[in-house]
Design a protein around this motif. Structure first.
Motif, PDB file in Angstrom:
ATOM      1  N   THR A  78       0.811  -1.220   0.000  1.00  0.00           N
ATOM      2  CA  THR A  78       0.000   0.000   0.000  1.00  0.00           C
ATOM      3  C   THR A  78       0.844   1.270   0.000  1.00  0.00           C
ATOM      4  N   ARG A  79       2.129   1.133   0.251  1.00  0.00           N
ATOM      5  CA  ARG A  79       3.011   2.297   0.110  1.00  0.00           C
ATOM      6  C   ARG A  79       3.121   2.704  -1.358  1.00  0.00           C
ATOM      7  N   HIS A  80       3.009   1.726  -2.238  1.00  0.00           N
ATOM      8  CA  HIS A  80       3.096   1.989  -3.676  1.00  0.00           C
ATOM      9  C   HIS A  80       1.712   2.068  -4.335  1.00  0.00           C
ATOM     10  N   TRP A  81       0.730   1.426  -3.726  1.00  0.00           N
ATOM     11  CA  TRP A  81      -0.633   1.368  -4.293  1.00  0.00           C
ATOM     12  C   TRP A  81      -1.592   1.622  -3.145  1.00  0.00           C
ATOM     13  N   ALA A  82      -1.941   2.874  -2.929  1.00  0.00           N
ATOM     14  CA  ALA A  82      -2.755   3.265  -1.773  1.00  0.00           C
ATOM     15  C   ALA A  82      -4.235   3.019  -2.044  1.00  0.00           C
ATOM     16  N   PRO A  83      -4.891   2.161  -1.267  1.00  0.00           N
ATOM     17  CA  PRO A  83      -6.315   1.879  -1.508  1.00  0.00           C
ATOM     18  C   PRO A  83      -7.217   2.905  -0.839  1.00  0.00           C
ATOM     19  N   ASP A  84      -8.417   3.034  -1.380  1.00  0.00           N
ATOM     20  CA  ASP A  84      -9.447   3.859  -0.758  1.00  0.00           C
ATOM     21  C   ASP A  84     -10.296   3.049   0.207  1.00  0.00           C
ATOM     22  N   LEU A  85     -10.186   1.712   0.111  1.00  0.00           N
ATOM     23  CA  LEU A  85     -10.980   0.823   0.949  1.00  0.00           C
ATOM     24  C   LEU A  85     -10.332  -0.554   0.939  1.00  0.00           C
ATOM     25  N   VAL A  86     -10.428  -1.270   2.060  1.00  0.00           N
ATOM     26  CA  VAL A  86      -9.863  -2.618   2.181  1.00  0.00           C
ATOM     27  C   VAL A  86     -10.997  -3.608   2.412  1.00  0.00           C
ATOM     28  N   VAL A  87     -10.961  -4.720   1.677  1.00  0.00           N
ATOM     29  CA  VAL A  87     -11.931  -5.802   1.847  1.00  0.00           C
ATOM     30  C   VAL A  87     -11.183  -7.031   2.357  1.00  0.00           C
ATOM     31  N   GLY A  88     -11.615  -7.558   3.496  1.00  0.00           N
ATOM     32  CA  GLY A  88     -10.987  -8.742   4.070  1.00  0.00           C
ATOM     33  C   GLY A  88     -12.002  -9.838   4.320  1.00  0.00           C
ATOM     34  N   GLY A  89     -11.503 -10.955   4.878  1.00  0.00           N
ATOM     35  CA  GLY A  89     -12.372 -12.099   5.110  1.00  0.00           C
ATOM     36  C   GLY A  89     -12.295 -12.608   6.533  1.00  0.00           C
ATOM     37  N   LEU A  90     -11.929 -13.880   6.697  1.00  0.00           N
ATOM     38  CA  LEU A  90     -11.880 -14.477   8.023  1.00  0.00           C
ATOM     39  C   LEU A  90     -10.776 -13.869   8.882  1.00  0.00           C
ATOM     40  N   SER A  91      -9.632 -13.590   8.295  1.00  0.00           N
ATOM     41  CA  SER A  91      -8.515 -13.012   9.038  1.00  0.00           C
ATOM     42  C   SER A  91      -8.809 -11.571   9.431  1.00  0.00           C
ATOM     43  N   HIS A  92      -8.275 -11.168  10.593  1.00  0.00           N
ATOM     44  CA  HIS A  92      -8.428  -9.782  11.045  1.00  0.00           C
ATOM     45  C   HIS A  92      -7.207  -8.926  10.708  1.00  0.00           C
ATOM     46  N   VAL A  93      -6.216  -9.490  10.054  1.00  0.00           N
ATOM     47  CA  VAL A  93      -5.050  -8.707   9.649  1.00  0.00           C
ATOM     48  C   VAL A  93      -5.446  -7.564   8.716  1.00  0.00           C
ATOM     49  N   PRO A  94      -6.303  -7.777   7.693  1.00  0.00           N
ATOM     50  CA  PRO A  94      -6.714  -6.646   6.840  1.00  0.00           C
ATOM     51  C   PRO A  94      -7.444  -5.547   7.615  1.00  0.00           C
ATOM     52  N   ARG A  95      -8.111  -5.934   8.674  1.00  0.00           N
ATOM     53  CA  ARG A  95      -8.797  -4.951   9.513  1.00  0.00           C
ATOM     54  C   ARG A  95      -7.784  -4.043  10.208  1.00  0.00           C
ATOM     55  N   VAL A  96      -6.672  -4.631  10.661  1.00  0.00           N
ATOM     56  CA  VAL A  96      -5.600  -3.836  11.257  1.00  0.00           C
ATOM     57  C   VAL A  96      -5.001  -2.902  10.209  1.00  0.00           C
ATOM     58  N   LEU A  97      -4.804  -3.421   9.004  1.00  0.00           N
ATOM     59  CA  LEU A  97      -4.252  -2.610   7.917  1.00  0.00           C
ATOM     60  C   LEU A  97      -5.138  -1.401   7.647  1.00  0.00           C
ATOM     61  N   ALA A  98      -6.452  -1.634   7.537  1.00  0.00           N
ATOM     62  CA  ALA A  98      -7.377  -0.533   7.251  1.00  0.00           C
ATOM     63  C   ALA A  98      -7.344   0.513   8.363  1.00  0.00           C
ATOM     64  N   ALA A  99      -7.248   0.058   9.615  1.00  0.00           N
ATOM     65  CA  ALA A  99      -7.180   1.001  10.726  1.00  0.00           C
ATOM     66  C   ALA A  99      -5.907   1.834  10.653  1.00  0.00           C
ATOM     67  N   ARG A 100      -4.806   1.185  10.285  1.00  0.00           N
ATOM     68  CA  ARG A 100      -3.528   1.899  10.155  1.00  0.00           C
ATOM     69  C   ARG A 100      -3.605   2.931   9.018  1.00  0.00           C
ATOM     70  N   LEU A 101      -4.231   2.547   7.913  1.00  0.00           N
ATOM     71  CA  LEU A 101      -4.324   3.446   6.752  1.00  0.00           C
ATOM     72  C   LEU A 101      -5.442   4.469   6.893  1.00  0.00           C
ATOM     73  N   LYS A 102      -6.318   4.252   7.892  1.00  0.00           N
ATOM     74  CA  LYS A 102      -7.467   5.141   8.104  1.00  0.00           C
ATOM     75  C   LYS A 102      -8.391   5.176   6.885  1.00  0.00           C
ATOM     76  N   VAL A 103      -8.677   3.979   6.377  1.00  0.00           N
ATOM     77  CA  VAL A 103      -9.626   3.831   5.275  1.00  0.00           C
ATOM     78  C   VAL A 103     -10.722   2.866   5.714  1.00  0.00           C
ATOM     79  N   PRO A 104     -11.896   2.903   5.082  1.00  0.00           N
ATOM     80  CA  PRO A 104     -12.983   1.991   5.461  1.00  0.00           C
ATOM     81  C   PRO A 104     -12.576   0.528   5.282  1.00  0.00           C
ATOM     82  N   TYR A 105     -13.171  -0.309   6.127  1.00  0.00           N
ATOM     83  CA  TYR A 105     -12.902  -1.748   6.075  1.00  0.00           C
ATOM     84  C   TYR A 105     -14.209  -2.509   5.905  1.00  0.00           C
ATOM     85  N   VAL A 106     -14.218  -3.430   4.939  1.00  0.00           N
ATOM     86  CA  VAL A 106     -15.380  -4.277   4.664  1.00  0.00           C
ATOM     87  C   VAL A 106     -14.998  -5.725   4.949  1.00  0.00           C
ATOM     88  N   ARG A 107     -15.781  -6.384   5.790  1.00  0.00           N
ATOM     89  CA  ARG A 107     -15.563  -7.816   6.010  1.00  0.00           C
ATOM     90  C   ARG A 107     -16.534  -8.590   5.130  1.00  0.00           C
TER      91      ARG A 107
END
Length: 358
Positions: A78-107
């Protein structure tokens, strides 16, 4: 806008997220799928632009073991490709990423198995990573998309946005027998997904099941990996075995016997096919209990046979019951109708777009 989809685990996770990702791409958005190396081929097979973030497959329940490596890889991406939103699944790692980037998170998951306790444990185990990244809190998902038909959801499932399951699997060259029913015969499909070579390996039990089914006059299809076809095909007699596009063949079947995998079960539900499920793990058992509880399947737990019963005969008897009792097919069609009435990925995408535009 840019949407980052993240998956881990089995190919089912790729196939599950593919319809929403494709809808986003068709709407003109940029998408990337971040996944593990073993899932790259599956992503490519359904036309998703995928980036490898780790060499090994992440398994649900191992967030704490792999979180640091996965988070660092995602942050570098994401340093090279900054998303406007993160979509994750069973893992909560993408949720941490979205919180760090301050972008919406969709499970985005298929919530059929109780997971509240495991979710709480996983979030607690990620606390060291939150502190390392200076994330003060882990917000709840901005949107929870659930692929599970409402009638099959567990009682403790959180409120979510239901979305229709759209089958998306690796394809092969389509032959007429795949999409046409055999004349004057019923058709039974057997599969163990992609985790095992064949259902209940080794193949002795499979041969007995095939003999039982063909003895009733049914045609048997075995959807399996190519190596399974090479290994077991010569000893199984008059059956079709190999990679069979499940979404194409399922509507032609009168019964499907399988292991309880998410992609398998939902593709069969979508097609209105009654099922006999022999779960190979706890998740598969939750699937089997839900679908059989609705009346659209029979569950056989090989690991807990009743005293004096031959598990193979129980499976064969279950197949005979489903094929002879029209109520299973009626319930399967009812479940298919419920699933078909849910919002499509294109419809749900509008809500995802609204989140990213805030």
């Amino acid at each position: 806008m840019r949407l980052l989809f993240t998956v881990g685990g089995s190919q089912a996770a790729v196939f599950g997220v593919a319809p929403l990702a494709a809808a986003a791409r068709n709407a003109g958005h940029e998408i990337l799928l971040a996944a593990d190396e073993p899932l790259m081929a599956a992503a490519q097979s359904v036309g998703l632009p995928a980036v490898c973030i780790t060499p090994e497959r992440m398994r649900y329940g191992q967030d704490a073991m792999t979180a640091a490596v996965r988070l660092d890889a995602l942050l570098e991406l994401t340093r090279h490709w900054a998303p406007d939103l993160v979509v994750g699944g069973l893992s909560h790692v993408p949720r941490v990423l979205a919180a760090r980037l301050k972008v919406p998170y969709v499970r985005h998951i298929w919530h059929i198995a109780p997971m509240a306790r495991r979710d709480r444990t996983a979030v607690a185990e990620l606390q060291p990573e939150l502190e390392r990244l200076n994330v003060t809190e882990l917000p709840a998902p901005d949107l929870f998309i659930d692929l599970c038909p409402p009638s099959l959801r567990p009682p403790d499932a959180p409120a979510g946005r239901a979305m229709r399951w759209v089958p998306r699997v690796r394809q092969s060259r389509i032959e007429p027998w795949m999409y046409t029913r055999p004349e004057g015969r019923r058709r039974v499909l057997v599969t163990a997904g992609t985790r095992n070579l064949v259902l209940d390996t080794p193949g002795s039990s499979l041969r007995r099941l095939v003999d039982e089914l063909t003895g009733t006059g049914a045609e048997v299809l075995i959807a399996a990996l190519p190596e399974a076809a090479e290994r077991f095909g010569p000893e199984l007699g008059d059956v079709r075995i190999g990679w069979i596009p499940l979404d194409v063949a399922a509507p032609t079947c009168d019964l499907a016997v399988h292991h309880g995998g998410a992609t398998t079960a939902m593709t069969l539900i979508n097609a209105g096919v009654p099922q006999l499920i022999v779960p190979d793990n706890g998740y598969g058992k939750a699937v089997a209990e839900a679908v059989s509880g609705f009346g659209a399947a029979v569950m056989v737990d090989r690991h807990r046979p009743e005293a004096g019963q031959d598990p193979d005969e129980v499976i064969a008897a279950g197949c005979r019951e489903v094929l002879s009792d029209p109520r299973y097919a009626e319930r399967a069609r009812a479940l298919a109708a419920e699933a078909a009435a849910l919002p499509t990925p294109a419809e749900v995408l509008r809500e995802v777009e609204a989140l990213a535009a805030r």
